[in-house]
Design an enzyme around this catalytic site. Structure first.
Site, short mmCIF file in Angstrom:
data_model
loop_
_atom_site.label_atom_id
_atom_site.label_comp_id
_atom_site.label_asym_id
_atom_site.label_seq_id
_atom_site.Cartn_x
_atom_site.Cartn_y
_atom_site.Cartn_z
N ASN A 1 -1.84 6.02 3.26
CA ASN A 1 -0.60 5.24 3.11
C ASN A 1 0.65 6.12 3.15
OD1 ASN A 1 1.26 3.02 1.93
ND2 ASN A 1 1.36 4.69 0.43
N SER B 1 2.90 0.77 10.90
CA SER B 1 4.17 0.04 10.76
C SER B 1 4.43 -0.78 12.02
CB SER B 1 5.33 1.05 10.61
OG SER B 1 6.58 0.39 10.70
N TYR C 1 10.56 8.36 13.79
CA TYR C 1 9.66 7.52 12.98
C TYR C 1 8.81 6.63 13.88
CZ TYR C 1 8.25 4.24 9.25
OH TYR C 1 7.53 3.45 8.37
P1 NAP Z 1 8.13 5.02 -0.33
O1 NAP Z 1 8.48 3.97 -1.29
O2 NAP Z 1 9.18 5.97 0.16
O3 NAP Z 1 6.91 5.89 -0.97
C1 NAP Z 1 6.40 6.95 -0.23
C2 NAP Z 1 5.16 7.48 -0.92
O4 NAP Z 1 4.59 8.52 -0.11
C3 NAP Z 1 5.46 8.13 -2.26
O5 NAP Z 1 4.35 7.90 -3.10
C4 NAP Z 1 5.58 9.61 -1.92
O6 NAP Z 1 5.28 10.47 -3.03
C5 NAP Z 1 4.50 9.73 -0.86
N1 NAP Z 1 4.67 10.88 0.03
C6 NAP Z 1 5.74 11.20 0.78
N2 NAP Z 1 5.49 12.32 1.48
C7 NAP Z 1 4.25 12.72 1.14
C8 NAP Z 1 3.44 13.83 1.49
N3 NAP Z 1 3.87 14.76 2.35
N4 NAP Z 1 2.21 13.94 0.93
C9 NAP Z 1 1.76 13.01 0.06
N5 NAP Z 1 2.48 11.93 -0.31
C10 NAP Z 1 3.71 11.80 0.23
O7 NAP Z 1 7.48 4.42 0.99
P2 NAP Z 1 6.79 2.98 1.26
O8 NAP Z 1 7.83 2.07 1.75
O9 NAP Z 1 5.93 2.61 0.11
O10 NAP Z 1 5.88 3.37 2.51
C11 NAP Z 1 4.49 3.63 2.42
C12 NAP Z 1 3.90 3.65 3.82
O11 NAP Z 1 4.14 2.38 4.44
C13 NAP Z 1 4.54 4.68 4.75
O12 NAP Z 1 3.56 5.21 5.61
C14 NAP Z 1 5.55 3.86 5.54
O13 NAP Z 1 5.84 4.46 6.79
C15 NAP Z 1 4.81 2.56 5.67
N6 NAP Z 1 5.64 1.38 5.95
C16 NAP Z 1 6.63 1.01 5.08
C17 NAP Z 1 7.39 -0.13 5.37
C18 NAP Z 1 8.48 -0.64 4.46
O14 NAP Z 1 9.19 -1.59 4.87
N7 NAP Z 1 8.67 -0.11 3.27
C19 NAP Z 1 7.12 -0.88 6.53
C20 NAP Z 1 6.10 -0.47 7.38
C21 NAP Z 1 5.36 0.67 7.06
P3 NAP Z 1 6.45 10.92 -4.09
O15 NAP Z 1 6.71 9.70 -4.96
O16 NAP Z 1 5.82 12.03 -4.85
O17 NAP Z 1 7.64 11.29 -3.28
#
Ligand code: NAP
Length: 266
Positions: free
Chosen positions: A93, A157, A170
């Site tokens: 994730n 995504s 991205y």
């Molecule tokens: P988020 O709220 O920014 O959380 C990101 C998470 O990833 C945090 O737990 C962070 O840890 C961790 N992380 C970042 N870099 C890392 C690394 N190098 N190694 C290990 N962990 C790492 O993001 P989110 O929105 O939940 O997104 C989660 C996934 O869903 C991502 O792959 C994103 O691209 C995808 N996604 C998100 C959306 C959206 O609308 N939000 C839509 C489509 C896809 P820390 O807390 O320690 O920083």
């Protein structure tokens, strides 16, 4: 014995939502995070509470590891081996957006390299490590089958196919990530390991907090047939369907969790 899941990036956002839903159905969890230890602790506490409210007892253990780093990926798998001795589900994730949304005529190579390392190389090689261990576990259990059917889920995504010209890095990283699932699904099917991609749309997390007004407006104007923001739990429920083996004859599938964003409409 509870099944065991690793969820990368489970300290916040979608990863936390996945962890909570898996806790409710009785999964022991490895809560991986990059640097935000207090948030990871909070996820673990919430998971133990959510499980107990559902009549389950689960363990939730933290493991800091930067998935873009080879040594950290090995440490994450070794920690899971030492802590639980088994792995039933890997959820790739963790992912990042560019620090600065820059037009593709201006955006830097540094940002591109960072996103490829975290969003593509990390999950690709973590999947390789986890898959090798899963295959080992299956071989070890051959004489004593106990319903062990490990699975791998990768969160990509809608950016895998939607052009956003202010974050091309991205989009390219998510398009590349989308090839992980067909590859590992084809390679692992003979071992009984199913592999899936979950493709979220616009989900309310820290990643989208900075563009909330823009997305509020677009959703209000009908961008998504289901007219609301997605929540981390929406993705979590899709992962639970996979974790509970509700798609046993499907592998390599993309599950859109996007309120219908991907539908072509006229
Ligand atoms: P988020 O709220 O920014 O959380 C990101 C998470 O990833 C945090 O737990 C962070 O840890 C961790 N992380 C970042 N870099 C890392 C690394 N190098 N190694 C290990 N962990 C790492 O993001 P989110 O929105 O939940 O997104 C989660 C996934 O869903 C991502 O792959 C994103 O691209 C995808 N996604 C998100 C959306 C959206 O609308 N939000 C839509 C489509 C896809 P820390 O807390 O320690 O920083």
């Amino acid at each position: 014995m509870n099944p065991v899941a690793i969820i990368t990036g489970a300290s916040r956002g979608i990863g936390r939502g996945i962890a909570l839903e898996l806790a409710r159905v009785g999964y022991d969890l490895i809560i991986n995070y990059a640097g935000n230890h207090p948030a990871a602790e909070q996820t673990a506490d919430q998971c133990r509470r959510a499980a107990s409210e559902s009549g389950k007892a689960v363990r939730a253990e933290l493991c800091q590891a930067d998935i873009s780093r080879q040594a950290d990926r090995h440490r994450l798998i070794d920690f899971t081996r030492q802590t639980f001795g088994r792995l039933d589900l890997l959820v790739n994730n963790a992912g990042v957006a560019p620090n600065i949304r820059a037009d593709i005529l201006e955006a830097s190579e540094e940002s591109f390299d960072r996103l490829i390392a975290i969003n593509v190389k990390g999950p690709y090689f973590l999947t390789q490590l986890a898959a090798r261990w899963m295959v080992e576990q299956i071989a070890a259990r051959e004489n004593a089958p106990d319903g062990y059917r490990p699975k791998i889920v990768t969160v990509s995504s809608i950016s895998a196919y939607t052009a956003s010209i202010n974050r091309g890095d991205y989009c390219v990283s998510k398009a590349a990530l989308a090839m992980l699932t067909p590859l590992f699904a084809a390679r692992l099917a003979a071992h009984g390991i199913n592999v899936y991609e979950i493709r979220p749309g616009i989900i309310a997390t820290d990643m989208t907090a900075g563009v909330k007004e823009k997305y509020d407006r677009l959703i209000g104007e009908g961008l998504t047939p289901i007219p609301r923001w997605g929540q981390p739990g929406d993705v979590g429920k899709a992962v639970v369907a996979i974790a509970q083996d509700l798609l046993p004859f499907s592998t390599g599938e993309i599950i859109n969790v996007d309120g219908g964003f991907h539908l072509k409409r006229l």
